[in-house]
Design an enzyme around this catalytic site. Structure first.
Site: not given
Ligand code: GLU
Length: 424
Positions: A115, A232
């Site tokens: 992240k 949603g």
């Molecule tokens: N931000 C999204 C999640 O938390 C997608 C992450 C991604 O596709 O790598 O699942």
């Protein structure tokens, strides 16, 4: 600056980490992890803090701070979104990267978890400043990302336009085309078909499998959806198109209910014109709180965290709750639902459809071969159903709730990969 609400469901997911951590500590003691395993899971493999300058529209230079954390990459390149948020901290990014590692392992895609993000309020930036912040951040972390290292994607307050700037900046640095360095791109520039609604659809596939197990008839159930943002709204739309009776929906201004079912297409048009679902004809206005406890069979929280808590969990009448939002259920509510035998499909499975289609996007980019929508949907469905069935079997075996089984399944997979690599 108007940013589209792609992936914005995650805005307030600090609770997610609290919940995950309390669940994980109970699993740790139950499955009896060794000290070595605990040590390995306890800290991220790599955490990067970067500071970078951006020339603002005023002509002045401003310094920004950004983070990127690779929590675990034993199962494959690290994978996870980039968020722009004024209150972002390194600790929060670490927690979220751990949850990405779990999410990818739950649906068994060959990625680790990461992240990242920038401490910034994107609403205070012009479009040009937003682009410069994105490009500055990517220049700062370019050595730590890559199609076989770590692959970013959209997250809170970041969307497909930002993914294009990420791609472009990375390609300028590398002097070659590298579509697979980032996912969540527009279809016209290496994106995958169906990525924009994959989180909602992935959840619906799981829901249908759970309904089969519970002998719930598609044409008899009534469904309430809290939240009418990207996730949603798409969930309500797809359910309606499939012939389900969606009786209630809501947004931040309030909700609406019609026991005979809402015409979701018309509700969407109403929202486009008025800015809210409230006051839609052929329905009664209700509050968000009333929506959560209304007479329905299936409740889908797809808005903020903490919505189902000790104050209202006892009044929930649904037989099934599917968490499309991150952490809509507190630990106390989770316990109440378990006692009341309400089936809860946890976020880590229910909203994993987004990263699953990100994985498909990465495959398509690497092969330079683009799939028809049908193929994306078929593989998404298969992936989600396999994960659901694996979690369900573990639940039957251990007589525990799905959240716990999902975490356990994920941890076993991560630790197994570490063992195979000789790290344990
Ligand atoms: N931000 C999204 C999640 O938390 C997608 C992450 C991604 O596709 O790598 O699942």
């Amino acid at each position: 600056m108007q940013i589209n609400n792609h992936e914005r469901i995650n805005v307030d997911d600090r609770n997610l980490c609290k919940l995950a951590i309390s669940e994980l500590s109970s699993i740790y003691s139950e499955i009896g992890l060794s000290q070595e395993e605990l040590d390995l899971l306890d800290m991220p493999r790599r955490s990067f803090i970067v500071h970078f300058p951006v020339r603002m529209d005023s002509g002045k230079i401003k310094m920004f701070v950004g983070y990127r954390v690779h929590y675990n990459d034993a199962r494959g390149p690290a994978k996870g979104g980039i968020r722009f948020h004024p209150e972002l901290t390194l600790d929060h990014v670490k927690d979220l990267s751990f949850l990405m590692a779990l999410k990818c392992a739950v649906v068994n895609i060959p990625f680790g978890g990461s992240k990242g993000g920038v401490v910034v309020n994107p609403k205070e930036l012009s479009r040009n400043e937003l682009e410069q912040v994105t490009r500055g951040y990517i220049r700062a972390i370019a050595n730590y990302i890559g199609p076989f290292i770590d692959i970013p994607a959209p997250d809170v307050y970041t969307d497909e336009n930002i993914m294009v700037w990420i791609l472009d900046e990375y390609e300028r640095i590398k002097r070659e085309h590298v579509f697979a360095v980032v996912t969540g791109k527009p279809v016209d520039l290496g994106g995958s078909k169906a990525r924009s609604y994959s989180t909602s659809l992935g959840g619906i596939y799981v829901l249908e499998e759970a309904m089969k197990r519970m002998d719930m008839d598609k044409f008899e159930v009534s469904i309430a959806v809290q939240g009418f943002g990207n996730v949603g709204e798409n969930a309500a739309r797809i359910l309606h198109e499939k012939g389900y009776k969606v009786i209630a929906v809501s947004d931040s201004k309030g909700g609406i209910i019609n026991k005979d079912g809402l015409d979701i297409k018309a509700v969407m048009e109403h929202k486009l014109i008025t800015g809210s679902v409230v006051d839609f004809k052929e329905s009664c206005n209700i509050t968000n709180e009333e929506l959560l406890t209304c007479e329905c069979d299936i409740l889908i929280p797809a808005a903020l965290s903490d919505q189902l808590n000790s104050a209202n969990a006892n009044d929930v009448k649904a037989k099934m709750v599917m968490e499309l939002a991150n952490a809509p259920t507190t630990r106390e509510a989770d316990n109440i639902f378990f006692d009341k035998k309400i089936i809860l499909i946890p976020d880590v499975l229910a909203n994993a459809g987004g990263v699953v289609v990100s994985y498909f996007e990465w495959i398509q980019n690497l092969n330079n071969d683009y799939w028809e929508e049908d193929k994306v949907l078929e593989r998404l469905k298969k992936t989600m159903i396999i994960a659901y069935n694996e979690i369900h079997s573990l639940c039957d075996e251990k007589n525990c709730r799905m959240r716990k089984s999902a975490y356990q399944l994920a941890l076993n997979r991560i630790l197994h990969a570490e063992k195979l690599r000789g790290n344990l």
